[in-house]
Design a protein around this motif. Structure first.
Motif, PDB file in Angstrom:
ATOM      1  N   GLU A  99       0.836  -1.196   0.000  1.00  0.00           N
ATOM      2  CA  GLU A  99       0.000   0.000   0.000  1.00  0.00           C
ATOM      3  C   GLU A  99       0.871   1.246   0.000  1.00  0.00           C
ATOM      4  OE1 GLU A  99      -2.750  -0.027   3.167  1.00  0.00           O
ATOM      5  OE2 GLU A  99      -3.668  -1.909   2.574  1.00  0.00           O
ATOM      6  N   VAL A 100       0.370   2.286  -0.628  1.00  0.00           N
ATOM      7  CA  VAL A 100       1.086   3.554  -0.704  1.00  0.00           C
ATOM      8  C   VAL A 100       0.348   4.568   0.150  1.00  0.00           C
ATOM      9  CG1 VAL A 100       1.853   5.394  -2.234  1.00  0.00           C
ATOM     10  CG2 VAL A 100       1.875   3.033  -3.023  1.00  0.00           C
ATOM     11  N   GLU A 101       1.078   5.196   1.072  1.00  0.00           N
ATOM     12  CA  GLU A 101       0.456   6.215   1.905  1.00  0.00           C
ATOM     13  C   GLU A 101       0.546   7.557   1.199  1.00  0.00           C
ATOM     14  OE1 GLU A 101       1.872   6.343   5.863  1.00  0.00           O
ATOM     15  OE2 GLU A 101       1.777   4.186   6.111  1.00  0.00           O
ATOM     16  N   VAL A 102      -0.559   8.267   1.184  1.00  0.00           N
ATOM     17  CA  VAL A 102      -0.628   9.560   0.521  1.00  0.00           C
ATOM     18  C   VAL A 102      -1.034  10.595   1.559  1.00  0.00           C
ATOM     19  CG1 VAL A 102      -1.761  10.881  -1.277  1.00  0.00           C
ATOM     20  CG2 VAL A 102      -1.274   8.475  -1.646  1.00  0.00           C
ATOM     21  N   GLU A 103      -0.327  11.720   1.568  1.00  0.00           N
ATOM     22  CA  GLU A 103      -0.649  12.806   2.493  1.00  0.00           C
ATOM     23  C   GLU A 103      -1.895  13.516   1.991  1.00  0.00           C
ATOM     24  OE1 GLU A 103      -0.538  15.002   5.727  1.00  0.00           O
ATOM     25  OE2 GLU A 103       1.063  13.595   5.335  1.00  0.00           O
ATOM     26  N   LEU A 104      -2.920  13.581   2.833  1.00  0.00           N
ATOM     27  CA  LEU A 104      -4.175  14.201   2.428  1.00  0.00           C
ATOM     28  C   LEU A 104      -4.215  15.689   2.714  1.00  0.00           C
ATOM     29  CD1 LEU A 104      -6.706  11.471   3.564  1.00  0.00           C
ATOM     30  CD2 LEU A 104      -5.794  11.884   1.293  1.00  0.00           C
ATOM     31  N   ARG A 105      -3.372  16.145   3.651  1.00  0.00           N
ATOM     32  CA  ARG A 105      -3.363  17.574   3.955  1.00  0.00           C
ATOM     33  C   ARG A 105      -2.690  18.332   2.821  1.00  0.00           C
ATOM     34  NH1 ARG A 105      -0.369  17.537   9.512  1.00  0.00           N
ATOM     35  NH2 ARG A 105       0.762  16.019   8.316  1.00  0.00           N
ATOM     36  N   PRO A 106      -3.170  19.520   2.498  1.00  0.00           N
ATOM     37  CA  PRO A 106      -2.509  20.294   1.431  1.00  0.00           C
ATOM     38  C   PRO A 106      -1.131  20.753   1.885  1.00  0.00           C
ATOM     39  CG  PRO A 106      -4.213  21.604   2.496  1.00  0.00           C
ATOM     40  CD  PRO A 106      -4.313  20.219   3.069  1.00  0.00           C
ATOM     41  N   GLN A 107      -0.238  20.903   0.922  1.00  0.00           N
ATOM     42  CA  GLN A 107       1.101  21.380   1.218  1.00  0.00           C
ATOM     43  C   GLN A 107       1.029  22.829   1.700  1.00  0.00           C
ATOM     44  OE1 GLN A 107       4.033  19.782   1.157  1.00  0.00           O
ATOM     45  NE2 GLN A 107       2.899  17.906   0.749  1.00  0.00           N
ATOM     46  N   PRO A 108       1.828  23.187   2.698  1.00  0.00           N
ATOM     47  CA  PRO A 108       1.802  24.580   3.155  1.00  0.00           C
ATOM     48  C   PRO A 108       2.364  25.509   2.089  1.00  0.00           C
ATOM     49  CG  PRO A 108       3.526  23.365   4.271  1.00  0.00           C
ATOM     50  CD  PRO A 108       2.762  22.371   3.452  1.00  0.00           C
ATOM     51  N   ARG A 109       1.695  26.620   1.891  1.00  0.00           N
ATOM     52  CA  ARG A 109       2.132  27.602   0.902  1.00  0.00           C
ATOM     53  C   ARG A 109       2.142  28.972   1.545  1.00  0.00           C
ATOM     54  NH1 ARG A 109      -2.018  26.587  -3.828  1.00  0.00           N
ATOM     55  NH2 ARG A 109      -2.843  28.290  -2.636  1.00  0.00           N
ATOM     56  N   LEU A 110       2.935  29.844   0.959  1.00  0.00           N
ATOM     57  CA  LEU A 110       2.931  31.230   1.416  1.00  0.00           C
ATOM     58  C   LEU A 110       1.663  31.901   0.895  1.00  0.00           C
ATOM     59  CD1 LEU A 110       6.637  32.245   0.836  1.00  0.00           C
ATOM     60  CD2 LEU A 110       5.493  31.915   2.998  1.00  0.00           C
ATOM     61  N   ARG A 111       0.959  32.551   1.762  1.00  0.00           N
ATOM     62  CA  ARG A 111      -0.277  33.240   1.400  1.00  0.00           C
ATOM     63  C   ARG A 111       0.044  34.661   0.937  1.00  0.00           C
ATOM     64  NH1 ARG A 111      -2.114  28.632   1.556  1.00  0.00           N
ATOM     65  NH2 ARG A 111      -3.111  27.733   3.354  1.00  0.00           N
ATOM     66  N   VAL A 112      -0.951  35.311   0.336  1.00  0.00           N
ATOM     67  CA  VAL A 112      -0.765  36.664  -0.184  1.00  0.00           C
ATOM     68  C   VAL A 112      -0.443  37.633   0.950  1.00  0.00           C
ATOM     69  CG1 VAL A 112      -1.942  38.571  -1.334  1.00  0.00           C
ATOM     70  CG2 VAL A 112      -2.205  36.264  -2.192  1.00  0.00           C
ATOM     71  N   TRP A 113      -1.107  37.476   2.092  1.00  0.00           N
ATOM     72  CA  TRP A 113      -0.865  38.402   3.197  1.00  0.00           C
ATOM     73  C   TRP A 113       0.531  38.227   3.785  1.00  0.00           C
ATOM     74  CZ3 TRP A 113       0.177  36.441   7.991  1.00  0.00           C
ATOM     75  CH2 TRP A 113      -0.191  35.129   8.239  1.00  0.00           C
ATOM     76  N   GLN A 114       1.165  37.062   3.533  1.00  0.00           N
ATOM     77  CA  GLN A 114       2.539  36.867   3.971  1.00  0.00           C
ATOM     78  C   GLN A 114       3.524  37.432   2.950  1.00  0.00           C
ATOM     79  OE1 GLN A 114       2.071  32.616   4.318  1.00  0.00           O
ATOM     80  NE2 GLN A 114       2.484  32.722   6.522  1.00  0.00           N
ATOM     81  N   LEU A 115       3.174  37.339   1.684  1.00  0.00           N
ATOM     82  CA  LEU A 115       4.079  37.785   0.620  1.00  0.00           C
ATOM     83  C   LEU A 115       4.031  39.286   0.374  1.00  0.00           C
ATOM     84  CD1 LEU A 115       3.691  34.990  -2.054  1.00  0.00           C
ATOM     85  CD2 LEU A 115       5.665  35.479  -0.640  1.00  0.00           C
ATOM     86  N   ALA A 116       2.869  39.909   0.554  1.00  0.00           N
ATOM     87  CA  ALA A 116       2.718  41.326   0.212  1.00  0.00           C
ATOM     88  C   ALA A 116       3.703  42.233   0.946  1.00  0.00           C
ATOM     89  CB  ALA A 116       1.278  41.772   0.454  1.00  0.00           C
ATOM     90  N   PRO A 117       3.865  42.147   2.268  1.00  0.00           N
ATOM     91  CA  PRO A 117       4.830  43.050   2.916  1.00  0.00           C
ATOM     92  C   PRO A 117       6.268  42.791   2.483  1.00  0.00           C
ATOM     93  CG  PRO A 117       3.685  41.714   4.562  1.00  0.00           C
ATOM     94  CD  PRO A 117       3.130  41.354   3.247  1.00  0.00           C
TER      95      PRO A 117
END
Length: 153
Positions: free
Chosen positions: A43-61
């Motif tokens: 069996e192959v285990e797959v991560e169901l949670r989305p990968q963390p990404r930088l959000r717009v409010w983090q990137l804008a400043p």
């Protein structure tokens, strides 16, 4: 008129009780495939949670600080404002470096790494050639920036 299952066996066929058949034929079976139908592959285990990404409010400043810093650095160098040009250029360089550091820390927080460096928590050590390459690139940029600002005087 009620909404529910209909008894359509009018010609003497099998009658159903309201909750299902009265008797079960054989025994109760497990849901799922039989053991001979199952594949022998692991069996192959797959991560169901989305990968963390930088959000717009983090990137804008970060982007705004980098843009302001680079403009403060570039304009005195390009147009050679009076005696205060070197100070404004160094302040712009400082703001640009702060934005770069802030961006690197935010990217590290969501799990990104520099190309050639191991992932965080992997237990591997970084290759000394990659680290020295990054250090030389950084020192080269600093030397060129300081040399250009020094030439303003």
């Amino acid at each position: 008129m009620e909404a529910g299952p209909r008894d359509t066996a009018h010609d003497g066929g099998e009658q159903l009780s309201p909750d299902g058949p009265d008797e079960t034929r054989g025994s109760v079976t497990d849901d799922g495939p039989d053991p001979d139908e199952m594949s022998q592959e692991p069996e192959v285990e797959v991560e169901l949670r989305p990968q963390p990404r930088l959000r717009v409010w983090q990137l804008a400043p970060i982007v705004i600080l980098a843009a302001v810093g680079s403009l403060m650095f570039a304009f005195p160098l390009a147009f050679e404002f009076g005696d205060g040009g070197a100070v404004v250029a160094m302040l712009g360089l400082l703001l640009s470096c702060c934005a770069a550091g802030w961006g690197m820390m935010a990217a590290r927080r969501v799990g990104h790494t520099w190309p050639g460096l191991p992932e965080r928590g992997s237990g591997r050590r970084p290759d000394w050639r990659v680290v020295s390459g990054y250090a030389l690139l950084f020192l080269g940029a600093v030397v060129l920036a300081v040399w250009r600002v020094a030439r303003l005087r």
